[in-house]
Design an enzyme around this catalytic site. Sequence first.
Site, PDB file in Angstrom:
ATOM      1  N   HIS A 161      -0.424   7.885  -2.690  1.00 20.17           N
ATOM      2  CA  HIS A 161       1.024   7.777  -2.598  1.00 20.17           C
ATOM      3  C   HIS A 161       1.699   8.680  -3.623  1.00 20.17           C
ATOM      4  O   HIS A 161       1.287   8.723  -4.781  1.00 20.17           O
ATOM      5  CB  HIS A 161       1.478   6.334  -2.839  1.00 20.17           C
ATOM      6  CG  HIS A 161       1.150   5.418  -1.700  1.00 20.17           C
ATOM      7  ND1 HIS A 161       1.138   4.042  -1.822  1.00 20.17           N
ATOM      8  CD2 HIS A 161       0.834   5.678  -0.400  1.00 20.17           C
ATOM      9  CE1 HIS A 161       0.820   3.498  -0.656  1.00 20.17           C
ATOM     10  NE2 HIS A 161       0.631   4.461   0.213  1.00 20.17           N
ATOM     11  N   ARG A 165      -6.409  -0.434   5.612  1.00 20.38           N
ATOM     12  CA  ARG A 165      -5.903   0.293   4.432  1.00 20.38           C
ATOM     13  C   ARG A 165      -4.944  -0.606   3.653  1.00 20.38           C
ATOM     14  O   ARG A 165      -4.998  -0.670   2.426  1.00 20.38           O
ATOM     15  CB  ARG A 165      -5.209   1.574   4.887  1.00 20.38           C
ATOM     16  CG  ARG A 165      -4.514   2.370   3.784  1.00 20.38           C
ATOM     17  CD  ARG A 165      -3.975   3.668   4.364  1.00 20.38           C
ATOM     18  NE  ARG A 165      -2.973   4.290   3.532  1.00 20.38           N
ATOM     19  CZ  ARG A 165      -3.231   5.144   2.538  1.00 20.38           C
ATOM     20  NH1 ARG A 165      -4.474   5.447   2.241  1.00 20.38           N
ATOM     21  NH2 ARG A 165      -2.252   5.690   1.837  1.00 20.38           N
ATOM     22  N   ARG A 168      -7.022   6.725   5.372  1.00 21.75           N
ATOM     23  CA  ARG A 168      -6.328   6.676   6.650  1.00 21.75           C
ATOM     24  C   ARG A 168      -7.317   6.984   7.765  1.00 21.75           C
ATOM     25  O   ARG A 168      -8.386   7.550   7.528  1.00 21.75           O
ATOM     26  CB  ARG A 168      -5.178   7.680   6.682  1.00 21.75           C
ATOM     27  CG  ARG A 168      -4.105   7.435   5.617  1.00 21.75           C
ATOM     28  CD  ARG A 168      -3.027   8.512   5.673  1.00 21.75           C
ATOM     29  NE  ARG A 168      -1.968   8.267   4.686  1.00 21.75           N
ATOM     30  CZ  ARG A 168      -1.979   8.715   3.440  1.00 21.75           C
ATOM     31  NH1 ARG A 168      -3.021   9.430   3.010  1.00 21.75           N
ATOM     32  NH2 ARG A 168      -0.989   8.459   2.607  1.00 21.75           N
ATOM     33  N   TYR A 204       3.068  -3.594  -1.436  1.00 19.86           N
ATOM     34  CA  TYR A 204       1.951  -4.538  -1.332  1.00 19.86           C
ATOM     35  C   TYR A 204       2.114  -5.740  -2.257  1.00 19.86           C
ATOM     36  O   TYR A 204       1.450  -6.754  -2.062  1.00 19.86           O
ATOM     37  CB  TYR A 204       0.626  -3.823  -1.610  1.00 19.86           C
ATOM     38  CG  TYR A 204       0.353  -2.726  -0.606  1.00 19.86           C
ATOM     39  CD1 TYR A 204       0.061  -3.026   0.709  1.00 19.86           C
ATOM     40  CD2 TYR A 204       0.416  -1.390  -0.980  1.00 19.86           C
ATOM     41  CE1 TYR A 204      -0.169  -2.024   1.646  1.00 19.86           C
ATOM     42  CE2 TYR A 204       0.189  -0.379  -0.057  1.00 19.86           C
ATOM     43  CZ  TYR A 204      -0.096  -0.700   1.245  1.00 19.86           C
ATOM     44  OH  TYR A 204      -0.309   0.290   2.170  1.00 19.86           O
ATOM     45  N   HIS A 256      -5.147   0.895  10.550  1.00 23.76           N
ATOM     46  CA  HIS A 256      -4.349   1.065   9.342  1.00 23.76           C
ATOM     47  C   HIS A 256      -4.191  -0.238   8.573  1.00 23.76           C
ATOM     48  O   HIS A 256      -3.935  -0.228   7.363  1.00 23.76           O
ATOM     49  CB  HIS A 256      -2.966   1.621   9.702  1.00 23.76           C
ATOM     50  CG  HIS A 256      -2.318   2.370   8.588  1.00 23.76           C
ATOM     51  ND1 HIS A 256      -2.786   3.586   8.123  1.00 23.76           N
ATOM     52  CD2 HIS A 256      -1.235   2.080   7.813  1.00 23.76           C
ATOM     53  CE1 HIS A 256      -2.031   4.005   7.128  1.00 23.76           C
ATOM     54  NE2 HIS A 256      -1.076   3.109   6.918  1.00 23.76           N
TER      55      HIS A 256
END
Length: 338
Positions: A311, A288, A154, A320, A285
């Site tokens: 996560h 990422r 991040r 994703y 972001h």
Amino acid sequence: MSYHRKSGVISSPAAAAGQGAPRLLDQVRAALRVRHYSIRTERAYLQWIRRFIVANGKRHPRDMGPREVEAFLSMLAVKGNVAASTQNQALSALLFLYRQVLGIELPWMDEVVRAKRPQRIPVVLTREEVTRLLALMEGRYGLMESLLYGTGMRLMECARLRVKDVDFGRNEICVRNGKGGKDRRVPLPRKLEELLRAQIARVEVIHAEDLAAGHGEVHLPHALARKYPNAGRELGWQYVFPARGRSRNPRTGLTGRHHLDEGGLQRAVKAARFQAGITKPATCHTLRHSFATHLLEAGHDIRTVQELLGHKDVATTQIYTHVLGRGAGAVLSPLDRE
């Protein structure tokens, strides 16, 4: 109860008479720091509590309750038209105030009008778009942006990276105190090794100059400054991407060198995006998101990607899979069958 306009703090008559009772926002600030909340969260919570107090005629929160909290949160959603995440932040601030500071447990507030949380898939760049974007950035910002894509960190995890957490021997980076207060390890891209070594060498020079000027002590998390009094002056604890100048720490009052302002990187990425002709609303972001998607496209296990991203739940990582070739892009449109 009285409201102090200059500080935006409510205190009791006893405190106003000089009996030494701490002001309300000072109590909130102390409670946040005891629980190791970040300075950003502290500022956000204090802002929402001030807004709540002012919106209710500067009454003391102890004299209010669920009805006022529900009305304030509903007003944010209905009149303010705020995002769901903004309303949730305001709710968290007020729950912290009542539970942790005032010792009042609010019943579940069923009457709050909730801002709708949109269900969106992440913006992802193609490999070719990533290459075009990174080619237009250089220097520290270019290195940071490459790290965001190459590690999946991040933005603030990259900005707060310390020298000691870059392990060239194991080709990995240790991300400390990520979201949820968790540590994790991510791969150190071999293409960035030389650039990172050069950056750390510059940090060493800057740190030596700061020490010579009587400064050079960096902020340490939690109580480490008390446990290791000299650690803040060691090279290993310095930020890999330090600010250009020294500044005063608002919590400790010490003058030192903080990490660079992430706003500069965000502006540089925006400018590079326009220059590269990328129409997608790409931000820091986005890299990422691209990191995770490209790993899944390359055949890596979703559990591995989950661990690299930090996560808590694999369901978060599964978002994703919606942008992979198995989604809408893999379906042959009826128009193309002709």
